[in-house]
Design an enzyme around this catalytic site. Structure first.
Site, PDB file in Angstrom:
ATOM      1  N   GLU A 125     -87.270  31.633 110.289  1.00 24.31           N
ATOM      2  CA  GLU A 125     -87.396  31.303 108.699  1.00 24.31           C
ATOM      3  C   GLU A 125     -88.900  30.901 108.555  1.00 24.31           C
ATOM      4  O   GLU A 125     -89.487  30.266 109.530  1.00 24.31           O
ATOM      5  CB  GLU A 125     -86.308  30.627 108.222  1.00 24.31           C
ATOM      6  N   ASN A 169     -82.520  28.938 103.638  1.00 24.21           N
ATOM      7  CA  ASN A 169     -82.872  28.641 102.170  1.00 24.21           C
ATOM      8  C   ASN A 169     -84.160  29.084 101.654  1.00 24.21           C
ATOM      9  O   ASN A 169     -84.113  29.323 100.403  1.00 24.21           O
ATOM     10  CB  ASN A 169     -82.662  27.118 102.291  1.00 24.21           C
ATOM     11  N   ASN A 208     -78.326  33.903 101.111  1.00 28.90           N
ATOM     12  CA  ASN A 208     -78.052  32.724 102.251  1.00 28.90           C
ATOM     13  C   ASN A 208     -77.405  31.728 101.698  1.00 28.90           C
ATOM     14  O   ASN A 208     -77.459  31.086 100.433  1.00 28.90           O
ATOM     15  CB  ASN A 208     -79.260  32.260 102.379  1.00 28.90           C
ATOM     16  N   GLU A 209     -76.219  31.331 102.150  1.00 25.42           N
ATOM     17  CA  GLU A 209     -75.592  29.902 101.879  1.00 25.42           C
ATOM     18  C   GLU A 209     -75.436  29.868 100.299  1.00 25.42           C
ATOM     19  O   GLU A 209     -75.433  28.771  99.699  1.00 25.42           O
ATOM     20  CB  GLU A 209     -76.170  28.760 102.447  1.00 25.42           C
ATOM     21  N   GLU A 230     -76.064  31.482 111.840  1.00 24.40           N
ATOM     22  CA  GLU A 230     -76.730  30.101 112.046  1.00 24.40           C
ATOM     23  C   GLU A 230     -75.964  29.082 112.727  1.00 24.40           C
ATOM     24  O   GLU A 230     -74.864  29.100 112.545  1.00 24.40           O
ATOM     25  CB  GLU A 230     -77.044  29.657 110.853  1.00 24.40           C
ATOM     26  N   GLN A 279     -83.351  27.908 115.090  1.00 23.52           N
ATOM     27  CA  GLN A 279     -83.901  29.213 115.064  1.00 23.52           C
ATOM     28  C   GLN A 279     -84.888  29.213 116.294  1.00 23.52           C
ATOM     29  O   GLN A 279     -84.244  28.842 117.274  1.00 23.52           O
ATOM     30  CB  GLN A 279     -84.978  28.692 113.745  1.00 23.52           C
TER      31      GLN A 279
END
Length: 503
Positions: free
Chosen positions: A26, A71, A171-172, A291, A351
């Site tokens: 990310e 995020n 995402n989320e 994730e 990550q």
């Protein structure tokens, strides 16, 4: 203490999707800038990518990588990262309160992924943006030529389309912290319409809809039900996220969270089956656990720091120093993914570099493997083929995370093409050796060819670093052998074993 196991060649769980060993990176902290990309570094190539980091990445043989967030993606304008670098704007990243220079965008990242031998999994912004921008992004990336966005890509020096098949729809989106957070039905409708548009451009696209950010969310697992009822037949995966820690300094409870993860996967598999039955659908949706990792050593400290700092550029953030205990945990979690590979087809360690990562790289300095690198590498290299059922009979323990947890944890992978059987074995006991007797039914001619071990007894807190990059590394194992189609021997307390046999 005695522990028995039984493995049968014909008792298969699933053919493992290679993408079970994927990764995530990310635009966050130093994952991109001074992680994979650092012009002026002694090891940088002509495009500014660190060759020392690339070497460590290539050695993992990662099949796919999720990008650019996270995020970060929920307020990202992908157009900022294309075209002449000198014309790209600097933006404020609201997710991590940092400056984004946009010196690495989709074309630079695609170049890096190509050199690393990794397929891209791209995420679209469904937070501050929506269907139209997602459609444009896919057209830029995947359409050959003759349209506005594809011709723009060609004008940027990329003649051939990338042909990206895996697309994450946001995402989320269940998280109140997410920029552009949505309610389940609202998000499900948007995901469904976006999925239809993206499949219009890339008919063989594999689309990943957002599931729960973790299994403690108050909306879990109702979120999955509502979202899937809106978009089930137009998506292929639902994503799950979960991070782990040992804040209480209770090693056995820490390891018990692996069982907790199995319940998480099983519950969402049940939701998928329910929606499929309710819709009378013949379409299958699988799980993309995109994730996962250990994240607790610096979590509270970094949460405070992010709120206080003044928009730095590529700050050090979430740079966990992983120890032997974390390596043993990661080994066990990978075993759980193998055992659940009939439902979990894709999983991404989060990550890859610097930010909660198996690889660390100093700005201007060396790169090294963290302790968790090794079980991840072993699973990626040798965990491909057919997942086999393993019946375990060992002493057990109870903890807050789970009851009846086996001290012996084992996963088995048979690769008929390579004619190998690989066992990933963990003794979770704090101070007792396990006397192992594992029956290998159907593998009468098995021969031991490799045994590597990481031992943690008395060493759980040891880490690797720039001054001692190999302090924790697998060593040649001993004490295990094959006798009459049985793997027998001793497993030291708090030890992880990768055992390969020719069959």
């Amino acid at each position: 203490m005695r522990a028995r196991a039984a493995i049968h060649r014909d008792f298969r769980i699933s053919n493992i999707d290679d993408r079970l060993y994927s990764a995530f990176i990310e635009h966050m902290g130093r994952a991109i800038y001074s992680g994979i990309y650092e012009p002026g570094h002694p090891a940088a190539d002509r495009d500014g990518f660190r060759e020392d980091v690339l070497k460590l990445v290539r050695d993992l043989q990662i099949p796919a990588i999720r990008y650019p967030g996270g995020n970060f993606v929920s307020a990202y304008k992908w157009e900022d990262g294309v075209g002449p670098k000198e014309s790209r704007p600097v933006r404020l990243d609201l997710a991590w309160r940092s400056k984004e220079t946009n010196q690495v965008g989709i074309n630079e990242f695609a170049t890096w992924a190509g050199r690393a031998g990794i397929e891209m999994m791209l995420a679209v912004n469904l937070g501050t943006r929506g269907l139209e921008e997602a459609r444009n992004f896919v057209e830029y990336v995947n359409h050959p030529s003759g349209s506005y966005w594809s011709d723009l890509r060609r004008s940027h020096g990329v003649e051939k389309p990338y042909g990206v098949k895996m697309w994450c729809l946001g995402n989320e989106m269940d998280g109140p912290w997410q920029i552009g957070h949505k309610e389940a039905k609202e998000y499900g409708r948007l995901a469904d319409e976006t999925a239809k548009a993206l499949r219009g451009l890339t008919p063989d696209a594999e689309l990943i809809v957002c599931g729960s950010s973790n299994d403690t969310m108050p909306t879990y697992p109702e979120w999955e039900r509502v979202v899937l009822e809106e978009c089930y037949d137009n998506v292929h995966y639902i994503s799950l996220h979960k991070y782990f820690g040992n804040n209480r300094k209770d090693t056995l409870n820490y390891f018990g969270k692996i069982e907790e993860t199995g319940r998480y996967i099983q519950s969402i598999a049940g939701v998928i089956d329910y929606v499929k039955a309710k819709k009378r659908s013949r379409h299958d949706v699988h799980i993309c656990f995109d994730e996962w990792n250990v994240w607790y050593h610096r979590r509270q400290e970094d949460s405070r720091r992010v709120k206080e700092w003044d928009w730095p550029e590529a700050p050090d953030l979430l740079e966990e120093d992983y120890n032997v205990e974390d390596a043993l945990f990661v080994a066990g979690l990978l075993n759980e993914f193998i055992r659940r590979s009939d439902r979990v087809r894709i999983a991404c360690i989060a990550q890859l570099v610097n930010v909660i990562a198996p690889i660390r790289a100093e700005r201007g300095g060396p790169a090294w493997r963290q302790t968790i690198y090794y079980p991840y590498q072993f699973a990626s290299l040798y965990g491909r083929g057919q997942a086999l059922r393993v019946s375990v009979d060992s002493p057990r323990y109870d903890c807050e995370a789970a009851d009846d947890v086996n001290f012996l944890d084992m996963a088995a992978v048979h690769d008929p093409a390579a004619k190998t059987l690989t066992l990933f074995i963990l003794n979770r006991h704090l101070d007792e050796t396990l006397e192992l007797d594992a029956a290998l039914a159907g593998f009468d001619a098995a021969q031991l060819v490799e045994h590597r071990v990481i031992e943690g007894h008395g060493r759980l807190e040891e880490t690797n670093g720039p001054e001692a990059p190999d302090r924790v590394a697998p060593r040649q194992g001993s004490g295990l052998g094959v006798e009459d189609a049985r793997l027998v021997g001793r497993l030291a307390p708090l030890s992880y074993h990768m055992v390969r046999m020719r069959v």
